[in-house]
Structure formats: C-alpha cells, structure tokens
Design a protein around this motif. Structure first.
Motif, PDB file in Angstrom:
ATOM      1  N   GLN A  15       3.971  23.585  25.104  1.00  0.00           N
ATOM      2  CA  GLN A  15       3.755  23.106  23.736  1.00  0.00           C
ATOM      3  C   GLN A  15       4.691  21.958  23.380  1.00  0.00           C
ATOM      4  O   GLN A  15       4.358  21.109  22.563  1.00  0.00           O
ATOM      5  N   MET A  16       5.879  21.938  24.002  1.00  0.00           N
ATOM      6  CA  MET A  16       6.790  20.849  23.663  1.00  0.00           C
ATOM      7  C   MET A  16       6.194  19.512  24.097  1.00  0.00           C
ATOM      8  O   MET A  16       6.385  18.492  23.436  1.00  0.00           O
ATOM      9  N   ASN A  17       5.477  19.539  25.210  1.00  0.00           N
ATOM     10  CA  ASN A  17       4.809  18.308  25.625  1.00  0.00           C
ATOM     11  C   ASN A  17       3.721  17.905  24.623  1.00  0.00           C
ATOM     12  O   ASN A  17       3.523  16.716  24.376  1.00  0.00           O
ATOM     13  N   VAL A  18       3.049  18.890  24.051  1.00  0.00           N
ATOM     14  CA  VAL A  18       2.034  18.576  23.032  1.00  0.00           C
ATOM     15  C   VAL A  18       2.714  17.889  21.839  1.00  0.00           C
ATOM     16  O   VAL A  18       2.251  16.858  21.337  1.00  0.00           O
ATOM     17  N   TYR A  19       3.821  18.469  21.424  1.00  0.00           N
ATOM     18  CA  TYR A  19       4.584  17.873  20.318  1.00  0.00           C
ATOM     19  C   TYR A  19       5.049  16.464  20.690  1.00  0.00           C
ATOM     20  O   TYR A  19       4.878  15.506  19.919  1.00  0.00           O
ATOM     21  N   ASP A  20       5.633  16.331  21.890  1.00  0.00           N
ATOM     22  CA  ASP A  20       6.148  15.023  22.328  1.00  0.00           C
ATOM     23  C   ASP A  20       5.040  13.976  22.384  1.00  0.00           C
ATOM     24  O   ASP A  20       5.275  12.807  22.044  1.00  0.00           O
ATOM     25  N   SER A  21       3.852  14.372  22.834  1.00  0.00           N
ATOM     26  CA  SER A  21       2.753  13.401  22.902  1.00  0.00           C
ATOM     27  C   SER A  21       2.444  12.860  21.515  1.00  0.00           C
ATOM     28  O   SER A  21       2.210  11.658  21.347  1.00  0.00           O
ATOM     29  N   GLY A  22       2.466  13.744  20.530  1.00  0.00           N
ATOM     30  CA  GLY A  22       2.251  13.306  19.147  1.00  0.00           C
ATOM     31  C   GLY A  22       3.328  12.343  18.692  1.00  0.00           C
ATOM     32  O   GLY A  22       3.047  11.320  18.049  1.00  0.00           O
ATOM     33  N   ARG A  23       4.574  12.660  19.059  1.00  0.00           N
ATOM     34  CA  ARG A  23       5.674  11.776  18.644  1.00  0.00           C
ATOM     35  C   ARG A  23       5.633  10.433  19.370  1.00  0.00           C
ATOM     36  O   ARG A  23       5.979   9.403  18.808  1.00  0.00           O
ATOM     37  N   MET A  24       5.188  10.447  20.650  1.00  0.00           N
ATOM     38  CA  MET A  24       5.048   9.166  21.357  1.00  0.00           C
ATOM     39  C   MET A  24       3.960   8.329  20.686  1.00  0.00           C
ATOM     40  O   MET A  24       4.096   7.107  20.563  1.00  0.00           O
ATOM     41  N   ALA A  25       2.901   9.013  20.238  1.00  0.00           N
ATOM     42  CA  ALA A  25       1.843   8.289  19.506  1.00  0.00           C
ATOM     43  C   ALA A  25       2.432   7.669  18.237  1.00  0.00           C
ATOM     44  O   ALA A  25       2.105   6.533  17.878  1.00  0.00           O
ATOM     45  N   ASP A  26       3.328   8.406  17.555  1.00  0.00           N
ATOM     46  CA  ASP A  26       3.981   7.872  16.351  1.00  0.00           C
ATOM     47  C   ASP A  26       4.788   6.614  16.682  1.00  0.00           C
ATOM     48  O   ASP A  26       4.741   5.610  15.974  1.00  0.00           O
ATOM     49  N   PHE A 158       3.162  21.898  15.731  1.00  0.00           N
ATOM     50  CA  PHE A 158       4.405  22.248  16.411  1.00  0.00           C
ATOM     51  C   PHE A 158       5.535  21.406  15.841  1.00  0.00           C
ATOM     52  O   PHE A 158       5.304  20.298  15.351  1.00  0.00           O
ATOM     53  N   LEU A 159       6.740  21.936  15.914  1.00  0.00           N
ATOM     54  CA  LEU A 159       7.898  21.167  15.450  1.00  0.00           C
ATOM     55  C   LEU A 159       9.084  21.523  16.356  1.00  0.00           C
ATOM     56  O   LEU A 159       9.568  22.668  16.345  1.00  0.00           O
ATOM     57  N   THR A 160       9.527  20.570  17.158  1.00  0.00           N
ATOM     58  CA  THR A 160      10.658  20.841  18.050  1.00  0.00           C
ATOM     59  C   THR A 160      11.958  20.918  17.253  1.00  0.00           C
ATOM     60  O   THR A 160      12.280  19.996  16.509  1.00  0.00           O
ATOM     61  N   VAL A 161      12.667  22.033  17.394  1.00  0.00           N
ATOM     62  CA  VAL A 161      13.951  22.194  16.695  1.00  0.00           C
ATOM     63  C   VAL A 161      15.111  22.192  17.682  1.00  0.00           C
ATOM     64  O   VAL A 161      16.265  21.961  17.310  1.00  0.00           O
ATOM     65  N   GLN A 162      14.804  22.488  18.930  1.00  0.00           N
ATOM     66  CA  GLN A 162      15.841  22.607  19.944  1.00  0.00           C
ATOM     67  C   GLN A 162      15.227  22.161  21.249  1.00  0.00           C
ATOM     68  O   GLN A 162      14.062  22.421  21.496  1.00  0.00           O
ATOM     69  N   THR A 205       4.783  26.093  14.195  1.00  0.00           N
ATOM     70  CA  THR A 205       5.445  26.811  15.279  1.00  0.00           C
ATOM     71  C   THR A 205       6.676  26.012  15.687  1.00  0.00           C
ATOM     72  O   THR A 205       6.553  24.875  16.151  1.00  0.00           O
ATOM     73  N   LEU A 206       7.844  26.589  15.478  1.00  0.00           N
ATOM     74  CA  LEU A 206       9.081  25.925  15.864  1.00  0.00           C
ATOM     75  C   LEU A 206       9.230  26.035  17.375  1.00  0.00           C
ATOM     76  O   LEU A 206       9.027  27.102  17.947  1.00  0.00           O
ATOM     77  N   LEU A 207       9.575  24.917  18.000  1.00  0.00           N
ATOM     78  CA  LEU A 207       9.645  24.891  19.450  1.00  0.00           C
ATOM     79  C   LEU A 207      11.050  24.657  19.952  1.00  0.00           C
ATOM     80  O   LEU A 207      11.827  23.903  19.362  1.00  0.00           O
ATOM     81  N   GLY A 208      11.346  25.285  21.076  1.00  0.00           N
ATOM     82  CA  GLY A 208      12.565  25.013  21.826  1.00  0.00           C
ATOM     83  C   GLY A 208      12.439  25.690  23.176  1.00  0.00           C
ATOM     84  O   GLY A 208      11.748  26.699  23.280  1.00  0.00           O
ATOM     85  N   GLN A 209      13.070  25.129  24.213  1.00  0.00           N
ATOM     86  CA  GLN A 209      13.065  25.834  25.493  1.00  0.00           C
ATOM     87  C   GLN A 209      13.795  27.160  25.347  1.00  0.00           C
ATOM     88  O   GLN A 209      13.505  28.123  26.032  1.00  0.00           O
ATOM     89  N   ASN A 210      14.769  27.177  24.446  1.00  0.00           N
ATOM     90  CA  ASN A 210      15.478  28.408  24.070  1.00  0.00           C
ATOM     91  C   ASN A 210      15.587  28.391  22.568  1.00  0.00           C
ATOM     92  O   ASN A 210      16.672  28.284  22.008  1.00  0.00           O
ATOM     93  N   VAL A 211      14.462  28.518  21.913  1.00  0.00           N
ATOM     94  CA  VAL A 211      14.415  28.251  20.479  1.00  0.00           C
ATOM     95  C   VAL A 211      15.346  29.176  19.692  1.00  0.00           C
ATOM     96  O   VAL A 211      15.924  28.779  18.682  1.00  0.00           O
ATOM     97  N   ASN A 212      15.528  30.392  20.195  1.00  0.00           N
ATOM     98  CA  ASN A 212      16.379  31.313  19.422  1.00  0.00           C
ATOM     99  C   ASN A 212      17.865  31.085  19.661  1.00  0.00           C
ATOM    100  O   ASN A 212      18.700  31.732  19.046  1.00  0.00           O
ATOM    101  N   ALA A 213      18.191  30.125  20.553  1.00  0.00           N
ATOM    102  CA  ALA A 213      19.595  29.703  20.681  1.00  0.00           C
ATOM    103  C   ALA A 213      19.878  28.571  19.685  1.00  0.00           C
ATOM    104  O   ALA A 213      20.970  27.993  19.686  1.00  0.00           O
ATOM    105  N   TYR A 214      18.892  28.270  18.823  1.00  0.00           N
ATOM    106  CA  TYR A 214      19.057  27.182  17.858  1.00  0.00           C
ATOM    107  C   TYR A 214      20.356  27.346  17.079  1.00  0.00           C
ATOM    108  O   TYR A 214      20.690  28.428  16.587  1.00  0.00           O
ATOM    109  N   SER A 215      21.089  26.237  16.966  1.00  0.00           N
ATOM    110  CA  SER A 215      22.316  26.232  16.178  1.00  0.00           C
ATOM    111  C   SER A 215      22.476  24.806  15.682  1.00  0.00           C
ATOM    112  O   SER A 215      22.999  23.946  16.377  1.00  0.00           O
ATOM    113  N   GLY A 216      21.940  24.565  14.486  1.00  0.00           N
ATOM    114  CA  GLY A 216      21.843  23.190  14.015  1.00  0.00           C
ATOM    115  C   GLY A 216      22.837  22.882  12.918  1.00  0.00           C
ATOM    116  O   GLY A 216      23.137  23.728  12.077  1.00  0.00           O
ATOM    117  N   GLU A 217      23.299  21.649  12.946  1.00  0.00           N
ATOM    118  CA  GLU A 217      24.193  21.176  11.878  1.00  0.00           C
ATOM    119  C   GLU A 217      23.516  21.329  10.531  1.00  0.00           C
ATOM    120  O   GLU A 217      22.332  21.030  10.392  1.00  0.00           O
TER     121      GLU A 217
END
Ligand code: SAH
Ligand code: SF4
Ligand code: F3S
Length: 456
Positions: A15-26, A158-162, A205-217
C-alpha cells in the motif's frame, strides 16, 4: 506552466507504493504531467516496483521488455517515451537496472521522489539518471500538497505516517530499500488528513512499514500512534480510521486501549507473526515468542471483542522443520484469522537468512503453503459466514460492475456489494448481508435500521 505531458504509472507491491504513486503524480503535476490510464502514447512510463520476493522483482524486467517495444514504436513515429523505475527494486538494484534494461531513462529510490522533475531533466541531458542516495532532506517537506494530481474523487485514502524499518528481520529487504525508521511530524499528518477529508475522503488508512512504532514530533513532545489516531478521529468528515502494518513488539498499551476507546478506529487489525515456532521466530529476528503474540491478541480482544485479525506468514524459512511448521498451523488454529497472506520463503540478496545453510526444498515449501492456505481459507470462510443475516455498517465506495450496484466495505474490510443509488457513495449505511460470495458479501440496504455490531 509547462506544456501538457502524460504519465502512466504502474504500481506493484504494498500500500505504501500505492500512496507513493499518488504523491509522485502530485510532484509531476507541478511539472505539467497529467496521469493517463494507458502506457501507449504516454510521455513517461513510471514503474513503482517491489523487491520483497524474487517473483515480485523479476516481474519488473518482463514489464520493461514490453515497454521498451512501445518506446521503440513511439520513436519510429517521431515521439519520445521516457521510462522511469521507482520503488524498492530501484533502491536495491540502482545502476544494475540500466545495465540490464538500457531503455530505462531514470532510476529513482523511494526517498528521492520529490526530486523527480530534476532527475528527469538530468536524464534528458545525460542519457539516463540514477538516484538512490538517501538525501538529507525529507521528501515530504518538498512535495506539493496531497491530491494536487487527483483526477477522481475517492472515498478512501492511504496516508504514510512512518517509513522505513529498524527491525532487520533476517529474511527482509525493507530496511535496506526504505532506510531507517522515520516518522512524519504529527501536524503535517493532521493537515494532510484534513485536506483529504475536504476532498471527500471518509476513511484513511495510516501507513508505515512499522506503523505502530510511529513517534512523531508534535508540540509538547512526541506523539505515539494512539495519540495521533485520537487526534485524527476529531477531523470533521473522517469517519473511519485504520492502520497497517504493525509489528507485535510495538503493540503498546495506549494503542490497545485506542481499540476500546475510539469508535472511528475500525475493528480490524493486520498483525503479522510470520511463524508459530519459537525457534524460527528467533532465527527470523522477530524478537518475540509465540506466547507474547497470544498475549497481545488476548488483550486486543478484551479491548475490542469484535476485532478481526489478519496476518502474514512465511513457510519454508531456512531450517524450518515439520514440527516448526506444525507450530505455525497450531498458532493459526488458536488465533482464528479473518484474512491472511502467506508466502513461500524467498531468499533475498544481502539479507542474513539468504546465507543460511539449511534451505528448505521448494517441493516442501509448496506442500506447506498449500496446507496453510487451506486452513486460512477455511477460517476466512467461517468468518465471512458469521455475517449472514446481520446488519453491518458499510461505507459505500464506488460503482459496482452492474448498474445500480455499489461496492463498499464492512468495518472488517470485507467487500460488500449493495444495490443503492449512486448518490449514496461516500456515506455509511446499514446493510443486511444476504449472501456470502468468495470475494465479497452481498447485501441489501436497510432503511431506518441502526447497524448492529457483529461479535467475532
Ligand atoms: N513490515 C511488515 C512486513 C512488510 S513485508 C511486517 O513487519 O510485518 C510484507 C510481508 O512479506 C511480510 O510480512 C512477510 O510475510 C513477507 N515477506 C517479507 N520478506 C519475505 C521473503 N524474503 N520471502 C517471503 N516472504 C517475505
Ligand atoms: Fe521487514 Fe521485519 Fe521490518 Fe517488517 S519488521 S519491514 S518484516 S524487517
Ligand atoms: Fe515491496 Fe518495498 Fe513495499 S519491497 S512490499 S514495495 S516496502
């Protein structure tokens, strides 16, 4: 404004690739590119690739063969077609791709997508360009806002957070292709979610390879994934939240509590365990035991009794014995999955497990995979079967195959086909499930009915 050009993007992998493809289109939209649905006639063909298993990586080269022919035909007709390879194969193989497929103009790793227009210019000047460094700046800080290139309105996003992974499971390429774990700042994520909601998105859907390790500023200190979910559940218009993929080691108390406390957080969790054998888990460097996994599942189910589980499994990891495999089957029996993915172990260049001595023969892998998949399929059928006759909340997402039919999703991520008018797309409605198909459920829209919660 640059002259109008077209880009065709083909996405492989997660799914992260799906998200990234959208962002590359942006990013490319800012450079004058419009997304097109066919490779033929496109000015730029962009393959967003996956390196996770050998088959996934090899697919790219057969596709490149086909696209090279299109490129040649375009050239004969006096037009230019550029070919770009992005994603995890790009990161893992870099220059090798151009050596093996000289028609490729651009190779770009996942951390450099914000630089795409500059890389394309460099390729036009130098013949080709390869960019697989991990740049110092964060790509997200240099991309136009999400949805700049959005052509169709969608209800889910999708929304990549990590991104990235520090876990180094011994079979896995991801820590090498995506780099170290980086979490995006909470404020930027909230902004992006608000933007998506304003564009009509109802489920993120929040995305991350280890999404539950998210620790954001965040102002006042770092936010965990639970804290972020809590904040996002306040975004007007956002009705449903999901997250994937989680690692059992990062299933914190506050995240488990969020499954109890946040109604917007859907009762479905993808929590891969890979193997049910302690010996194999250790060799995989998963850094937990099967009992730890059982305990987490118990606590999650105590917090949210109707939680449905999904997982990933690898069979035939080096050194896996019949007993180890039986342990995996027993774990699956004990947990009861609503859905799962299972794979034959595929040795990946540069990973520790690929160097192991005791590789499992292909025939044994195949036999184990067949047995595991039969069990998982039975469980999925049984889970879907519990929906018969129930009224469930369905988020109506898009037109179905037949006129008058809409495809939506249940809270448990099941596809549901419903007869309802197209104006209802984007709403959540109570639907009575009348029939269970192999790929989706069939339901009838129930007016004036409060949806019930199904219990697992
Ligand atoms: N971050 C996720 C996994 C991402 S990769 C996690 O930790 O669970 C998605 C799935 O691909 C993995 O869960 C694993 O089941 C499978 N996979 C990864 N490497 C593999 C390999 N070398 N061979 C077979 N399957 C693999
Ligand atoms: Fe790969 Fe393991 Fe990281 Fe998941 S946690 S991405 S399987 S190394
Ligand atoms: Fe594949 Fe890379 Fe995703 S290897 S699974 S595209 S992170």
């Amino acid at each position: 404004m640059a002259e109008a050009k077209t880009v065709f993007i083909k996405t492989y992998g997660c799914q992260m690739n799906v998200y990234d493809s959208g962002r590359m289109a942006d990013v490319l939209a800012r450079d004058g590119y419009e997304v097109t649905e066919t490779a033929e006639g496109a000015d730029l063909v962009l393959l967003n690739t996956c390196h996770i298993r050998e088959k996934a990586a090899e697919k790219v080269y057969s596709e490149l063969g086909r696209i090279r022919q299109m490129k040649n035909a375009a050239r004969a007709a006096g037009r230019e077609m550029k070919i770009a390879v992005a994603g995890c194969v790009a990161q893992a193989e870099g220059e090798e791709i151009v050596a093996r497929a000289p028609a490729v103009d651009v190779v770009v790793g996942p951390q450099s997508y914000h630089r795409l227009p500059a890389i394309l210019q460099r390729a036009a000047r130098d013949g080709h360009a390869v960019e697989t460094e991990f740049p110092a700046e964060n790509k997200f800080d240099h991309m136009p806002p999400v949805g700049s290139a959005r052509t169709s309105r969608s209800v889910t996003a999708f929304l990549t957070v990590q991104e990235g992974c520090d876990k180094f499971c011994t079979f896995c390429v991801v820590p090498y292709t995506r780099g170290a774990e980086v979490s995006r700042p909470a404020g930027r994520i909230v902004e992006e979610a608000e933007r998506l909601a304003a564009q009509g998105v109802r489920e993120i859907t929040l995305l991350g390879q280890n999404v539950n390790a998210y620790s954001g500023e965040a102002p006042g200190g770092r936010w965990s994934l639970a804290r972020l979910l809590e904040r996002l559940s306040d975004v007007p218009g956002l009705e449903r939240l999901r997250y994937t993929t989680s690692h059992p080691r990062d299933m914190g108390d506050d995240l488990i509590a969020a499954h109890r406390d946040l109604p917007a957080l859907m009762p479905y969790l993808h929590l891969p365990v890979q193997s049910g054998s302690d010996r194999i888990l250790k060799a995989m460097n998963r850094r937990h035991r099967r009992d730890d996994y059982f305990r987490i599942i118990d606590r999650l189910r105590a917090a949210r009794p109707d939680l449905a589980l999904s997982g990933d499994f690898i069979v035939g990891f080096p050194g896996e014995t019949d007993d180890d495999f039986e342990d995996t089957l027993r774990l699956v029996e004990a947990v009861g999955y609503a859905q799962a993915y299972s794979f034959k172990y595929s040795p990946r260049p540069g990973t520790p497990a690929a160097e192991a001595a005791a590789h499992v023969p292909e025939a044994v892998k195949s036999e184990r995979l067949t047995r595991l998949q039969a069990l998982l399929e039975r469980q999925q059928k049984a889970f879907n079967g519990t929906m018969r006759g129930r009224v469930v909340d369905v988020l109506l997402e898009k037109p179905g195959r037949r006129p008058g039919q809409i495809i939506g999703r249940s809270p448990w991520l099941q596809a549901v086909q419903v007869d309802a008018p197209a104006e209802m797309i984007g709403t959540i409605v109570p639907v009575r499930i009348v029939e269970i198909g192999s790929n989706s459920l069939f339901g009838a829209f129930e007016e004036n009915r409060e949806p019930m919660r199904a219990t697992a």
